[in-house]
Design an enzyme around this catalytic site. Structure first.
Site, PDB file in Angstrom:
ATOM      1  N   SER A  35       0.808  -1.219   0.000  1.00 19.72           N
ATOM      2  CA  SER A  35       0.000   0.000   0.000  1.00 19.72           C
ATOM      3  C   SER A  35       0.840   1.267   0.000  1.00 19.72           C
ATOM      4  CB  SER A  35      -0.936   0.014   1.215  1.00 19.72           C
ATOM      5  OG  SER A  35      -0.183   0.029   2.419  1.00 19.72           O
ATOM      6  N   CYS A  36       2.115   1.154   0.301  1.00 18.12           N
ATOM      7  CA  CYS A  36       2.979   2.332   0.420  1.00 18.12           C
ATOM      8  C   CYS A  36       3.791   2.533  -0.859  1.00 18.12           C
ATOM      9  CB  CYS A  36       3.920   2.168   1.612  1.00 18.12           C
ATOM     10  SG  CYS A  36       5.124   3.508   1.757  1.00 18.12           S
ATOM     11  N   PRO A  37       3.596   3.648  -1.561  1.00 18.23           N
ATOM     12  CA  PRO A  37       4.355   3.859  -2.801  1.00 18.23           C
ATOM     13  C   PRO A  37       5.853   3.972  -2.571  1.00 18.23           C
ATOM     14  CG  PRO A  37       3.166   5.852  -2.176  1.00 18.23           C
ATOM     15  CD  PRO A  37       2.672   4.767  -1.276  1.00 18.23           C
TER      16      PRO A  37
END
Length: 285
Positions: A35-37
């Site tokens: 979920s974390c770019p």
């Protein structure tokens, strides 16, 4: 009096035997969440450079849980490691149940939360984030900076694991830095500012600037396939992880959509190219 947070971990892996963190196969482990770019930038670098056998991987669940569930005074919520073979679902801090299919548990430190990794090294209060690049030999964090991890993987392992991919080649660094500070930041921060805008007016202004930046990107990609040079670089990796999230999460009420920019999403252009790379990333964890 406010407590000063410790400086972020931002060391490098080097191809020298006498370095603090020398390049060695099997010595380092990468912690991310999809979920974390920022974490996905580091994961993309690991896989594009062919380092899957050299650097281990754990993938935390994207939904937060309370990291001190037995302490009523500690309200921190963060990422959790789950083994899908023993826990096919997980209840988040919001009370909803989620599948755990794509999680990879922590097989190195056997901790439950990302927070636990930091507190193994230093109990001082700080931000508990991913990516985390961990040194198994010394039991510490090498880096938590996504750009630093991407660059150290690009440079540090070339003698051990040769690769034709150069994400931050010396000859293109000035141009990559300029693009990162320019169009990549304009697109990424425009939509970020929209999400966290304090008023509807501020959100509308941020959205307008973001789509102006997308128009500039579309014009740029009408003349070339990559942001810099003739191959994938750090600039492409950074921008892609903004674009793919925009494509997935964009509200239908937006004035424009990513599909309005044919050179960004066209059959032979930018996003399809990286969708292939993304598929490669996920299938080679």
């Amino acid at each position: 009096m406010a407590t000063t947070k410790p400086a972020p971990y931002d060391s490098q892996i080097e191809p020298r035997a006498d370095a603090q963190f020398p390049a060695e196969k099997g010595r380092y482990h990468l912690y991310v969440t999809y979920s974390c770019p920022f974490a996905c930038r580091a994961l993309a670098a690991r896989n594009l450079l062919g380092l899957q056998d050299a650097i281990g991987l754990s993938v935390a669940h994207p939904i937060f849980q309370k990291t001190k569930p037995d302490d009523a005074t500690d309200e921190h919520k963060g990422w959790v490691f789950v083994d899908p073979t023993t826990s096919p679902t997980m209840v988040g801090a919001n009370g909803k149940t989620y599948p755990t299919d794509d999680c990879i548990p922590d097989t190195v430190n056997h901790v439950t939360f990302v927070r636990d990794l930091y507190e193994k090294v230093d109990p001082a209060p700080r931000t508990f984030s991913v990516p985390v690049l961990w040194d198994k030999k010394t039991g510490t964090i090498v880096s938590e900076e996504s750009t630093g991890i991407l660059r150290t993987l690009d440079a540090g392992f070339r003698e051990l694991v040769p690769s034709n991919v150069h994400l931050y080649p010396e000859s293109l660094r000035a141009e990559i830095d300029a693009v990162n500070d320019g169009i990549v930041t304009e697109v990424s921060m425009g939509f970020f500012k929209k999400i966290f805008a304090p008023t509807p007016e501020a959100a509308a202004e941020a959205e307008a600037k973001a789509f102006e930046a997308l128009a500039k990107l579309d014009e740029l990609l009408s003349k070339k396939r990559y942001l810099v040079g003739e191959g994938v670089t750090e600039a492409d990796v950074r921008l892609f992880h903004t674009l793919i999230r925009l494509d997935v999460y964009q509200q239908k009420t937006d004035a424009k959509h990513l599909t309005d920019y044919p050179n960004v999403v066209g059959v032979s252009n930018y996003v399809p190219l990286f969708l292939l790379l993304c598929t490669y990333m996920v299938s080679n964890v």
